[in-house]
Motif scaffolding. Structure first.
Motif, PDB file in Angstrom:
ATOM      1  N   ILE A   1       0.837  -1.196   0.000  1.00 37.06           N
ATOM      2  CA  ILE A   1       0.000   0.000   0.000  1.00 37.06           C
ATOM      3  C   ILE A   1       0.875   1.250   0.000  1.00 37.06           C
ATOM      4  N   SER A   2       1.904   1.247   0.835  1.00 40.14           N
ATOM      5  CA  SER A   2       2.803   2.396   0.920  1.00 40.14           C
ATOM      6  C   SER A   2       4.148   1.920   1.461  1.00 40.14           C
ATOM      7  N   ILE A   3       5.220   2.568   0.978  1.00 41.49           N
ATOM      8  CA  ILE A   3       6.562   2.240   1.459  1.00 41.49           C
ATOM      9  C   ILE A   3       7.410   3.508   1.392  1.00 41.49           C
ATOM     10  N   HIS A   4       8.268   3.685   2.385  1.00 41.13           N
ATOM     11  CA  HIS A   4       9.162   4.849   2.396  1.00 41.13           C
ATOM     12  C   HIS A   4      10.358   4.516   3.295  1.00 41.13           C
ATOM     13  N   SER A   5      11.540   4.908   2.843  1.00 40.67           N
ATOM     14  CA  SER A   5      12.741   4.620   3.638  1.00 40.67           C
ATOM     15  C   SER A   5      13.386   5.903   4.129  1.00 40.67           C
ATOM     16  N   MET A   6      14.007   5.786   5.267  1.00 43.41           N
ATOM     17  CA  MET A   6      14.815   6.831   5.874  1.00 43.41           C
ATOM     18  C   MET A   6      16.199   6.213   6.079  1.00 43.41           C
ATOM     19  N   PRO A   7      17.206   7.015   6.438  1.00 39.04           N
ATOM     20  CA  PRO A   7      18.552   6.444   6.620  1.00 39.04           C
ATOM     21  C   PRO A   7      18.622   5.342   7.683  1.00 39.04           C
ATOM     22  N   ASP A   8      17.741   5.391   8.688  1.00 43.94           N
ATOM     23  CA  ASP A   8      17.843   4.421   9.778  1.00 43.94           C
ATOM     24  C   ASP A   8      16.641   3.493   9.919  1.00 43.94           C
ATOM     25  N   HIS A   9      15.668   3.577   9.016  1.00 49.86           N
ATOM     26  CA  HIS A   9      14.529   2.670   9.088  1.00 49.86           C
ATOM     27  C   HIS A   9      13.708   2.718   7.806  1.00 49.86           C
ATOM     28  N   LEU A  10      12.809   1.760   7.696  1.00 49.15           N
ATOM     29  CA  LEU A  10      11.942   1.633   6.534  1.00 49.15           C
ATOM     30  C   LEU A  10      10.533   1.338   7.023  1.00 49.15           C
ATOM     31  N   HIS A  11       9.542   2.003   6.426  1.00 46.49           N
ATOM     32  CA  HIS A  11       8.143   1.695   6.708  1.00 46.49           C
ATOM     33  C   HIS A  11       7.556   0.993   5.502  1.00 46.49           C
ATOM     34  N   MET A  12       6.890  -0.130   5.733  1.00 47.14           N
ATOM     35  CA  MET A  12       6.140  -0.832   4.693  1.00 47.14           C
ATOM     36  C   MET A  12       4.721  -1.006   5.218  1.00 47.14           C
ATOM     37  N   PHE A  13       3.749  -0.627   4.424  1.00 48.47           N
ATOM     38  CA  PHE A  13       2.347  -0.788   4.786  1.00 48.47           C
ATOM     39  C   PHE A  13       1.730  -1.681   3.721  1.00 48.47           C
ATOM     40  N   PHE A  14       1.241  -2.840   4.139  1.00 54.39           N
ATOM     41  CA  PHE A  14       0.768  -3.816   3.167  1.00 54.39           C
ATOM     42  C   PHE A  14      -0.439  -4.559   3.712  1.00 54.39           C
ATOM     43  N   GLY A  15      -1.236  -5.072   2.791  1.00 60.43           N
ATOM     44  CA  GLY A  15      -2.338  -5.941   3.165  1.00 60.43           C
ATOM     45  C   GLY A  15      -1.798  -7.319   3.507  1.00 60.43           C
ATOM     46  N   PHE A  16      -2.453  -7.974   4.434  1.00 58.93           N
ATOM     47  CA  PHE A  16      -1.923  -9.234   4.935  1.00 58.93           C
ATOM     48  C   PHE A  16      -3.077 -10.136   5.351  1.00 58.93           C
ATOM     49  N   ARG A  17      -3.040 -11.384   4.962  1.00 56.21           N
ATOM     50  CA  ARG A  17      -4.077 -12.345   5.350  1.00 56.21           C
ATOM     51  C   ARG A  17      -3.705 -12.995   6.681  1.00 56.21           C
ATOM     52  N   PRO A  18      -4.700 -13.336   7.487  1.00 56.28           N
ATOM     53  CA  PRO A  18      -4.416 -13.935   8.804  1.00 56.28           C
ATOM     54  C   PRO A  18      -3.650 -15.252   8.743  1.00 56.28           C
ATOM     55  N   ASN A  19      -3.727 -15.958   7.616  1.00 58.72           N
ATOM     56  CA  ASN A  19      -3.032 -17.246   7.520  1.00 58.72           C
ATOM     57  C   ASN A  19      -1.600 -17.101   6.998  1.00 58.72           C
ATOM     58  N   GLN A  20      -1.155 -15.861   6.754  1.00 60.82           N
ATOM     59  CA  GLN A  20       0.217 -15.644   6.312  1.00 60.82           C
ATOM     60  C   GLN A  20       1.117 -15.461   7.533  1.00 60.82           C
ATOM     61  N   SER A  21       2.386 -15.745   7.366  1.00 64.21           N
ATOM     62  CA  SER A  21       3.355 -15.628   8.452  1.00 64.21           C
ATOM     63  C   SER A  21       4.161 -14.341   8.304  1.00 64.21           C
TER      64      SER A  21
END
Length: 108
Positions: A2-22
Motif C-alpha cells: 500500500i505504501s513504502i518509504h525509507s529513511m537512513p535508519d529505518h523503513l516503513h512498509m504498509f501492506f495488506g496481509f491475510r491472517p493465515n500468512q506468516s
C-alpha cells in the motif's frame, strides 16, 4: 504493497496481509532479498545488513489513508522526534511491553 518509504535508519512498509500468512516468513524474505539486491548492486561502501528484528503494527482498513500519509511524510515527522523516540511512543500507544536491550540501535 500500500505504501513504502525509507529513511537512513529505518523503513516503513504498509501492506495488506491475510491472517493465515506468516509475518516472520515475510520479513525474513524481505530482509534477505533486499540485502542480496543492495549488495549485488554495490549500493553501499560496505556489506549491507539489516538489524535483527522488526516492529509490526496492525491497522484497520479505515485507517489506510492516514497511515499512508504518515509513511509518505517521514522527513516531516522526524524533524520533531527521532525514529527511536517515535518507535517507543508507538510501543507505548499500542501497549506493547518491551525490553530496552531489544530496541533498535541508532545509526553510528
Amino acid at each position: 504493497m500500500i505504501s513504502i518509504h525509507s529513511m537512513p535508519d529505518h523503513l516503513h512498509m504498509f501492506f495488506g496481509f491475510r491472517p493465515n500468512q506468516s509475518l516472520s516468513d515475510l520479513m525474513r524474505l524481505v530482509k534477505s532479498d533486499s540485502s542480496e539486491w543492495i549488495n549485488n548492486k554495490k549500493l553501499t561502501p560496505s556489506v549491507f545488513r539489516w538489524q535483527e528484528g522488526y516492529g509490526a503494527f496492525s491497522y484497520s482498513r479505515s485507517q489506510i489513508k492516514a497511515v499512508s500519509e504518515y509513511i509518505e511524510n517521514q522527513e516531516e515527522h522526524h524533524r520533531k522526534r527521532t525514529f527511536l523516540e517515535e518507535y517507543k511512543l508507538f510501543l507505548d500507544q499500542f501497549e506493547v511491553e518491551y525490553d530496552k536491550q531489544y530496541i533498535f540501535k541508532p545509526l553510528e
